[in-house]
Design a protein around this motif. Structure first.
Motif, PDB file in Angstrom:
ATOM      1  N   PRO A  24       0.844  -1.207   0.000  1.00 18.69           N
ATOM      2  CA  PRO A  24       0.000   0.000   0.000  1.00 18.69           C
ATOM      3  C   PRO A  24       0.875   1.251   0.000  1.00 18.69           C
ATOM      4  N   LEU A  25       0.589   2.195  -0.883  1.00 15.94           N
ATOM      5  CA  LEU A  25       1.424   3.387  -1.014  1.00 15.94           C
ATOM      6  C   LEU A  25       0.996   4.530  -0.112  1.00 15.94           C
ATOM      7  N   LEU A  26      -0.309   4.738   0.052  1.00 18.99           N
ATOM      8  CA  LEU A  26      -0.773   5.832   0.906  1.00 18.99           C
ATOM      9  C   LEU A  26      -0.550   5.480   2.369  1.00 18.99           C
ATOM     10  N   GLN A  27       0.145   6.376   3.074  1.00 20.76           N
ATOM     11  CA  GLN A  27       0.495   6.140   4.467  1.00 20.76           C
ATOM     12  C   GLN A  27      -0.115   7.228   5.347  1.00 20.76           C
ATOM     13  N   PRO A  28      -0.489   6.892   6.596  1.00 23.01           N
ATOM     14  CA  PRO A  28      -0.967   7.940   7.505  1.00 23.01           C
ATOM     15  C   PRO A  28       0.186   8.848   7.925  1.00 23.01           C
ATOM     16  N   VAL A  29       0.037  10.152   7.716  1.00 27.16           N
ATOM     17  CA  VAL A  29       1.115  11.089   8.035  1.00 27.16           C
ATOM     18  C   VAL A  29       0.712  12.099   9.100  1.00 27.16           C
ATOM     19  N   MET A  30      -0.602  12.275   9.321  1.00 32.11           N
ATOM     20  CA  MET A  30      -1.080  13.219  10.327  1.00 32.11           C
ATOM     21  C   MET A  30      -2.375  12.690  10.912  1.00 32.11           C
ATOM     22  N   CYS A  31      -2.522  12.804  12.225  1.00 28.41           N
ATOM     23  CA  CYS A  31      -3.727  12.348  12.909  1.00 28.41           C
ATOM     24  C   CYS A  31      -4.215  13.450  13.837  1.00 28.41           C
ATOM     25  N   GLN A  32      -5.462  13.865  13.648  1.00 25.13           N
ATOM     26  CA  GLN A  32      -6.077  14.923  14.451  1.00 25.13           C
ATOM     27  C   GLN A  32      -5.195  16.168  14.505  1.00 25.13           C
ATOM     28  N   GLY A  33      -4.633  16.511  13.345  1.00 23.04           N
ATOM     29  CA  GLY A  33      -3.840  17.723  13.236  1.00 23.04           C
ATOM     30  C   GLY A  33      -2.410  17.614  13.715  1.00 23.04           C
ATOM     31  N   GLN A  34      -1.982  16.428  14.136  1.00 25.71           N
ATOM     32  CA  GLN A  34      -0.633  16.227  14.650  1.00 25.71           C
ATOM     33  C   GLN A  34       0.146  15.279  13.740  1.00 25.71           C
ATOM     34  N   ARG A  35       1.378  15.646  13.408  1.00 21.92           N
ATOM     35  CA  ARG A  35       2.214  14.768  12.592  1.00 21.92           C
ATOM     36  C   ARG A  35       2.476  13.455  13.315  1.00 21.92           C
ATOM     37  N   LEU A  36       2.589  12.400  12.538  1.00 22.32           N
ATOM     38  CA  LEU A  36       2.886  11.090  13.091  1.00 22.32           C
ATOM     39  C   LEU A  36       4.381  10.815  12.980  1.00 22.32           C
ATOM     40  N   ALA A  37       5.018  10.632  14.123  1.00 25.39           N
ATOM     41  CA  ALA A  37       6.463  10.393  14.137  1.00 25.39           C
ATOM     42  C   ALA A  37       6.819   9.105  13.400  1.00 25.39           C
ATOM     43  N   GLU A  38       5.914   8.146  13.413  1.00 22.52           N
ATOM     44  CA  GLU A  38       6.190   6.865  12.763  1.00 22.52           C
ATOM     45  C   GLU A  38       6.415   7.049  11.265  1.00 22.52           C
ATOM     46  N   PHE A  39       5.645   7.946  10.642  1.00 21.25           N
ATOM     47  CA  PHE A  39       5.828   8.185   9.211  1.00 21.25           C
ATOM     48  C   PHE A  39       7.204   8.784   8.946  1.00 21.25           C
ATOM     49  N   GLU A  40       7.585   9.772   9.727  1.00 23.68           N
ATOM     50  CA  GLU A  40       8.891  10.407   9.538  1.00 23.68           C
ATOM     51  C   GLU A  40      10.015   9.406   9.778  1.00 23.68           C
ATOM     52  N   HIS A  41       9.805   8.479  10.700  1.00 25.92           N
ATOM     53  CA  HIS A  41      10.829   7.464  10.965  1.00 25.92           C
ATOM     54  C   HIS A  41      10.968   6.504   9.787  1.00 25.92           C
ATOM     55  N   ARG A  42       9.844   6.105   9.211  1.00 23.20           N
ATOM     56  CA  ARG A  42       9.874   5.157   8.091  1.00 23.20           C
ATOM     57  C   ARG A  42      10.253   5.818   6.780  1.00 23.20           C
ATOM     58  N   PHE A  43       9.845   7.089   6.617  1.00 21.67           N
ATOM     59  CA  PHE A  43      10.080   7.803   5.358  1.00 21.67           C
ATOM     60  C   PHE A  43      10.677   9.175   5.668  1.00 21.67           C
ATOM     61  N   PRO A  44      11.960   9.234   5.985  1.00 21.76           N
ATOM     62  CA  PRO A  44      12.569  10.515   6.360  1.00 21.76           C
ATOM     63  C   PRO A  44      12.378  11.564   5.263  1.00 21.76           C
ATOM     64  N   GLY A  45      12.201  12.813   5.697  1.00 21.07           N
ATOM     65  CA  GLY A  45      11.959  13.892   4.760  1.00 21.07           C
ATOM     66  C   GLY A  45      13.198  14.676   4.383  1.00 21.07           C
ATOM     67  N   THR A  46      14.381  14.142   4.651  1.00 18.58           N
ATOM     68  CA  THR A  46      15.600  14.843   4.269  1.00 18.58           C
ATOM     69  C   THR A  46      15.775  14.786   2.749  1.00 18.58           C
ATOM     70  N   ILE A  47      16.525  15.738   2.221  1.00 16.93           N
ATOM     71  CA  ILE A  47      16.772  15.763   0.781  1.00 16.93           C
ATOM     72  C   ILE A  47      17.440  14.480   0.328  1.00 16.93           C
ATOM     73  N   ALA A  48      18.422  14.006   1.093  1.00 19.59           N
ATOM     74  CA  ALA A  48      19.119  12.776   0.710  1.00 19.59           C
ATOM     75  C   ALA A  48      18.173  11.588   0.670  1.00 19.59           C
TER      76      ALA A  48
END
Length: 451
Positions: A382-406
């Motif tokens: 599945p490609l669509l991932q939960p990234v925000m819940c009730q207006g708050q970012r989900l740390a799990e998404f950032e951990h799995r898919f880091p948003g750094t340029i690299a």
């Protein structure tokens, strides 16, 4: 709020919207449905001509916008003074005064290849909130996805070792667009940008060369082109020299003599006009150890022609055609309201109802568009991932898919490498087969109004 400069501050973003987002929100309030749960999906109906895929980009700015969404007393007063909202209920103003985004966001990670009719992101929020954010989300995602996709195509053609520099600031559609273009280009595979503000904000080193004006100014005042080169190297040793102000081959011949005499600074030259393939071969013969950068209205098509013609070029500066061009025509459509699937049935603009998920299989490469409640089949992700819940970012998404340029660069390169050759080719590209799940197809039939 009078400001003829139209300078943009963080507080302004809530009003950076089309009027109908606010008038519809006011109508929802008046009809007592503003808090009903709603789902909107952002997708493209068609890909730009001659493109077989898109690279999703812009999610970081989407999340920052949603986190900061609010209306100041000054903004509310300006809306009230506009004369547009004379008949709206008072509760509309209290709603704006207390506005915060409280919804959920699902999205594909930045750098992911995507195809027509597949949602890049989904907003699940109270109806008025989900409606209000449409314009800004489309503005951000459409443009960055355009630049990211073109960058990915250029990188694919130029190869992994070519130096690619983003030179598009002076052609981008405004100052803010130039920053977003630089970001999207870097994230999708460029090695650097000449936009100093963008580079420093992103903690990157700005990259560039020189303009013909410097060569002409110093050559005119000091005696010759070589004086201009020497002057520039006094302050920027080993900087790339622009050698086609007058006669590029003559310049290369003189530089070759300097190199033979032990000039330690000559590391790179740039060609910006003329027959780049022929000139680069001649310059390479004269300066075999010097890197050659080419620029001048280049894109993936022109780079492919250069490579086919045997050009000896180590890197490319890409500007106008990177930051402009045929748009990514993303749309943002309601797919569910109060748990009830809905669909647009207009001729040639039909949408699919319900909250959806993209299920990707790599062998063979194909996508299945299904309902969000469905599970992946064997071999699907599945490609669509939960990234925000009730207006708050989900740390799990950032951990799995880091948003750094690299990290986004790596995802982009992997996404493109996974595509079949027929989808990656420039001429008459194929696109990925996207099938509808049985459940989604049944929902379409159920939701569609009978003629």
């Amino acid at each position: 709020m009078h400001d003829r400069t139209l300078s943009l501050q963080a507080d302004d973003l809530s009003l950076l919207t089309d009027l109908y987002e606010l008038t519809m929100a006011a109508c929802y309030v008046g009809e007592g449905i503003d808090q009903r749960p709603a789902s909107f999906e952002l997708f493209t109906r068609d890909l730009p001509p001659h493109w077989g895929y898109l690279i999703a980009m812009g999610l970081a700015q989407v999340l920052a916008y949603l986190e900061q969404l609010h209306f100041t007393p000054t903004q509310i007063a300006a809306l009230q003074a506009s004369g547009v909202f004379t008949h709206v209920p008072d509760r509309f103003w209290s709603l704006l005064a207390e506005a915060r985004f409280t919804g959920d966001v699902w999205a594909v990670p930045e750098g992911t290849a995507i195809f027509a009719n597949e949602p890049l992101l989904r907003i699940e929020a109270p109806l008025w909130q989900a409606q209000l954010v449409e314009t800004y989300l489309l503005n951000i995602v459409n443009y960055q996805t355009l630049v990211a996709t073109r960058t990915a195509r250029i990188r694919d053609v130029a190869g992994p070792t070519a130096t690619l520099l983003e030179f598009g600031t002076r052609r981008a559609f405004g100052p803010q667009a130039s920053l977003l273009a630089a970001l999207a280009a870097l994230a999708a595979g460029m090695n650097g940008t000449s936009n100093v503000l963008a580079a420093l904000k992103l903690e990157e080193r700005p990259q560039g060369t020189m303009a013909h004006a410097l060569v002409m100014a110093i050559a005119t005042l000091a005696g010759g082109e070589d004086d201009a080169f020497a002057a520039f190297h006094r302050y920027f040793p080993q900087a790339t020299l622009l050698i086609d102000t007058y006669d590029p081959i003559a310049a290369a011949q003189r530089l070759a003599a300097q190199l033979a005499a032990g000039n330690p600074n000559l590391k790179g030259v740039r060609l910006d006009s003329g027959d780049l393939a022929s000139l680069s071969r001649q310059v390479r013969a004269l300066l075999p150890g010097v890197r050659i950068l080419a620029s001048g209205d280049l894109d993936e098509w022109e780079i492919e022609k250069l490579l086919t013609a045997g050009a000896c070029i180590d890197g490319y500066g890409i500007g106008t055609r990177l930051v402009t061009g045929y748009p990514v025509n993303g749309v943002y459509k309601l797919v569910e309201i109060d748990g009830i699937p809905v669909m647009k049935e207009s001729n040639q603009k039909m949408t699919y109802p319900g909250r959806k998920q993209i299920f990707r299989c790599l062998d063979p490469y194909r996508d299945r568009l299904g309902l969000a409640t469905e599970s992946p089949l064997a071999g699907e992700t599945p490609l669509l991932q939960p990234v925000m819940c009730q207006g708050q970012r989900l740390a799990e998404f950032e951990h799995r898919f880091p948003g750094t340029i690299a990290a986004i660069q790596e995802r982009t390169a992997t996404s493109v490498a996974q595509l079949p050759a027929a989808i990656r080719r420039l001429s008459h590209p194929a696109t990925a087969p996207v099938t509808l799940s049985a459940a989604l197809d049944a929902l379409i039939q159920k939701t569609q109004h009978s003629p």
